[in-house]
Design a protein around this motif. Structure first.
Motif, PDB file in Angstrom:
ATOM      1  N   ASN A 163      11.962  -5.359  -8.889  1.00  0.00           N
ATOM      2  CA  ASN A 163      11.110  -6.403  -8.319  1.00  0.00           C
ATOM      3  C   ASN A 163       9.780  -5.787  -7.906  1.00  0.00           C
ATOM      4  OD1 ASN A 163      12.928  -8.782  -8.284  1.00  0.00           O
ATOM      5  ND2 ASN A 163      14.169  -7.396  -7.061  1.00  0.00           N
ATOM      6  N   ALA A 164       8.720  -6.558  -8.125  1.00  0.00           N
ATOM      7  CA  ALA A 164       7.369  -6.094  -7.791  1.00  0.00           C
ATOM      8  C   ALA A 164       6.707  -7.100  -6.854  1.00  0.00           C
ATOM      9  CB  ALA A 164       6.542  -5.929  -9.062  1.00  0.00           C
ATOM     10  N   ASP A 165       5.843  -6.581  -5.976  1.00  0.00           N
ATOM     11  CA  ASP A 165       5.107  -7.445  -5.052  1.00  0.00           C
ATOM     12  C   ASP A 165       3.869  -8.003  -5.752  1.00  0.00           C
ATOM     13  OD1 ASP A 165       3.053  -5.524  -4.966  1.00  0.00           O
ATOM     14  OD2 ASP A 165       3.602  -4.776  -2.987  1.00  0.00           O
ATOM     15  N   PRO A 166       3.061  -8.821  -5.054  1.00  0.00           N
ATOM     16  CA  PRO A 166       1.916  -9.460  -5.712  1.00  0.00           C
ATOM     17  C   PRO A 166       0.895  -8.492  -6.315  1.00  0.00           C
ATOM     18  CG  PRO A 166       2.337 -10.487  -3.600  1.00  0.00           C
ATOM     19  CD  PRO A 166       3.226  -9.292  -3.684  1.00  0.00           C
ATOM     20  N   SER A 167       0.816  -7.284  -5.776  1.00  0.00           N
ATOM     21  CA  SER A 167      -0.137  -6.319  -6.327  1.00  0.00           C
ATOM     22  C   SER A 167       0.422  -5.598  -7.548  1.00  0.00           C
ATOM     23  CB  SER A 167      -0.521  -5.290  -5.255  1.00  0.00           C
ATOM     24  OG  SER A 167       0.579  -4.451  -4.971  1.00  0.00           O
ATOM     25  N   GLY A 168       1.707  -5.853  -7.841  1.00  0.00           N
ATOM     26  CA  GLY A 168       2.351  -5.183  -8.959  1.00  0.00           C
ATOM     27  C   GLY A 168       3.083  -3.917  -8.562  1.00  0.00           C
ATOM     28  N   ARG A 169       3.043  -3.574  -7.287  1.00  0.00           N
ATOM     29  CA  ARG A 169       3.768  -2.390  -6.807  1.00  0.00           C
ATOM     30  C   ARG A 169       5.249  -2.714  -6.746  1.00  0.00           C
ATOM     31  NH1 ARG A 169       0.722   1.503  -3.038  1.00  0.00           N
ATOM     32  NH2 ARG A 169       2.846   2.253  -3.053  1.00  0.00           N
ATOM     33  N   ILE A 170       6.057  -1.772  -7.101  1.00  0.00           N
ATOM     34  CA  ILE A 170       7.503  -1.958  -7.110  1.00  0.00           C
ATOM     35  C   ILE A 170       8.023  -1.945  -5.680  1.00  0.00           C
ATOM     36  CG2 ILE A 170       9.698  -1.026  -7.938  1.00  0.00           C
ATOM     37  CD1 ILE A 170       7.646  -2.138 -10.088  1.00  0.00           C
ATOM     38  N   ASP A 171       8.759  -2.997  -5.299  1.00  0.00           N
ATOM     39  CA  ASP A 171       9.297  -3.019  -3.937  1.00  0.00           C
ATOM     40  C   ASP A 171      10.812  -2.933  -3.886  1.00  0.00           C
ATOM     41  OD1 ASP A 171       9.893  -5.651  -4.650  1.00  0.00           O
ATOM     42  OD2 ASP A 171       8.559  -6.559  -3.195  1.00  0.00           O
ATOM     43  N   SER A 172      11.474  -3.022  -5.041  1.00  0.00           N
ATOM     44  CA  SER A 172      12.916  -2.770  -5.044  1.00  0.00           C
ATOM     45  C   SER A 172      13.403  -2.456  -6.457  1.00  0.00           C
ATOM     46  CB  SER A 172      13.698  -3.950  -4.471  1.00  0.00           C
ATOM     47  OG  SER A 172      13.693  -5.041  -5.357  1.00  0.00           O
ATOM     48  N   ILE A 173      14.422  -1.618  -6.499  1.00  0.00           N
ATOM     49  CA  ILE A 173      15.096  -1.284  -7.756  1.00  0.00           C
ATOM     50  C   ILE A 173      16.591  -1.365  -7.476  1.00  0.00           C
ATOM     51  CG2 ILE A 173      15.548   0.487  -9.497  1.00  0.00           C
ATOM     52  CD1 ILE A 173      12.756   1.642  -8.881  1.00  0.00           C
TER      53      ILE A 173
ATOM     54  N   GLU B 109      -2.041 -17.905  -0.030  1.00  0.00           N
ATOM     55  CA  GLU B 109      -0.615 -17.961   0.281  1.00  0.00           C
ATOM     56  C   GLU B 109       0.218 -17.936  -0.996  1.00  0.00           C
ATOM     57  OE1 GLU B 109       0.111 -21.340   2.789  1.00  0.00           O
ATOM     58  OE2 GLU B 109      -1.310 -20.641   4.311  1.00  0.00           O
ATOM     59  N   ARG B 110      -0.210 -18.691  -1.995  1.00  0.00           N
ATOM     60  CA  ARG B 110       0.534 -18.730  -3.250  1.00  0.00           C
ATOM     61  C   ARG B 110       0.483 -17.384  -3.968  1.00  0.00           C
ATOM     62  NH1 ARG B 110      -1.272 -23.933  -6.482  1.00  0.00           N
ATOM     63  NH2 ARG B 110       0.306 -23.138  -7.923  1.00  0.00           N
ATOM     64  N   LEU B 111      -0.664 -16.710  -3.906  1.00  0.00           N
ATOM     65  CA  LEU B 111      -0.771 -15.380  -4.513  1.00  0.00           C
ATOM     66  C   LEU B 111       0.140 -14.383  -3.795  1.00  0.00           C
ATOM     67  CD1 LEU B 111      -4.600 -15.034  -5.217  1.00  0.00           C
ATOM     68  CD2 LEU B 111      -2.759 -15.027  -6.913  1.00  0.00           C
ATOM     69  N   ALA B 112       0.176 -14.470  -2.467  1.00  0.00           N
ATOM     70  CA  ALA B 112       1.005 -13.554  -1.687  1.00  0.00           C
ATOM     71  C   ALA B 112       2.492 -13.771  -1.951  1.00  0.00           C
ATOM     72  CB  ALA B 112       0.709 -13.710  -0.198  1.00  0.00           C
ATOM     73  N   ALA B 113       2.857 -14.963  -2.391  1.00  0.00           N
ATOM     74  CA  ALA B 113       4.273 -15.283  -2.631  1.00  0.00           C
ATOM     75  C   ALA B 113       4.761 -14.837  -4.010  1.00  0.00           C
ATOM     76  CB  ALA B 113       4.497 -16.783  -2.464  1.00  0.00           C
ATOM     77  N   ILE B 114       3.860 -14.397  -4.867  1.00  0.00           N
ATOM     78  CA  ILE B 114       4.262 -13.994  -6.219  1.00  0.00           C
ATOM     79  C   ILE B 114       5.161 -12.765  -6.149  1.00  0.00           C
ATOM     80  CG2 ILE B 114       3.400 -12.957  -8.372  1.00  0.00           C
ATOM     81  CD1 ILE B 114       1.010 -14.859  -8.165  1.00  0.00           C
ATOM     82  N   ARG B 115       6.244 -12.834  -6.895  1.00  0.00           N
ATOM     83  CA  ARG B 115       7.161 -11.709  -7.027  1.00  0.00           C
ATOM     84  C   ARG B 115       7.528 -11.587  -8.498  1.00  0.00           C
ATOM     85  NH1 ARG B 115       5.486 -10.833  -2.876  1.00  0.00           N
ATOM     86  NH2 ARG B 115       6.460 -10.333  -0.912  1.00  0.00           N
ATOM     87  N   GLY B 116       7.354 -10.402  -9.037  1.00  0.00           N
ATOM     88  CA  GLY B 116       7.693 -10.165 -10.433  1.00  0.00           C
ATOM     89  C   GLY B 116       9.065  -9.529 -10.541  1.00  0.00           C
ATOM     90  N   THR B 117       9.773  -9.895 -11.576  1.00  0.00           N
ATOM     91  CA  THR B 117      11.106  -9.337 -11.806  1.00  0.00           C
ATOM     92  C   THR B 117      11.209  -8.864 -13.244  1.00  0.00           C
ATOM     93  OG1 THR B 117      12.071 -10.853 -10.197  1.00  0.00           O
ATOM     94  CG2 THR B 117      13.582  -9.837 -11.758  1.00  0.00           C
ATOM     95  N   GLY B 118      11.829  -7.723 -13.418  1.00  0.00           N
ATOM     96  CA  GLY B 118      12.086  -7.187 -14.752  1.00  0.00           C
ATOM     97  C   GLY B 118      13.465  -6.566 -14.785  1.00  0.00           C
ATOM     98  N   SER B 119      14.039  -6.521 -15.962  1.00  0.00           N
ATOM     99  CA  SER B 119      15.370  -5.930 -16.058  1.00  0.00           C
ATOM    100  C   SER B 119      15.465  -5.033 -17.285  1.00  0.00           C
ATOM    101  CB  SER B 119      16.446  -7.011 -16.104  1.00  0.00           C
ATOM    102  OG  SER B 119      16.306  -7.792 -17.267  1.00  0.00           O
TER     103      SER B 119
END
Length: 134
Positions: free
Chosen positions: A50-60, A31-41
């Motif tokens: 924003n990236a999902d837990p797998s590192g795939r980009i889910d929003s720009i 659950e904690r792994l699934a909740a990870i969200r990465g952000t870069g600017s």
């Protein structure tokens, strides 16, 4: 050779509780792994990725003023933001793994396999306890 007759009921119950706790910890970790969200600017915050837990980009998100940049500069800033979001995911995942004592990054499939194995082992263990109790 282990003689099941030498194992006390208290020991069996303790081992069963420990197995259940391990399974719950693994489920919590998933659950904690699934909740990870990465952000870069990039572009002074005018590009947010924003990236999902797998590192795939889910929003720009692009601020309208970012469109004033030259195409080469926009590409560079966008790439910087994407890489930062993916790096943020990797950093968070590594930190979580280090917290639980796992040295390398493991993917969701590995945890699911571990959980299945522990669940199967726990079920087999409970079946053996029941069999010896008869």
């Amino acid at each position: 050779m282990l003689d099941p007759g030498d194992i006390t009921n208290e020991e069996l119950e303790r081992v069963g509780r420990e197995a259940e706790q391990t399974i719950k910890r693994i489920a919590g970790l998933q659950e904690r792994l699934a909740a990870i969200r990465g952000t870069g600017s990039g572009a002074d915050g005018r590009i947010v990725v924003n990236a999902d837990p797998s590192g795939r980009i889910d929003s720009i998100d692009l601020h309208p003023r970012v469109m004033r940049l030259a195409s080469a500069e926009l590409s560079e800033e966008l790439l910087r933001a994407v890489n930062a979001a993916q790096d943020d995911c990797a950093r968070q995942t590594s930190a979580l793994m280090a917290e639980i004592g796992v040295g390398s990054v493991m993917d969701k499939a590995v945890f699911e396999k571990m959980e299945r194995h522990l669940t199967d082992a726990h079920t087999a263990f409970l079946n053996e306890i029941e069999r010896y109790g008869r």
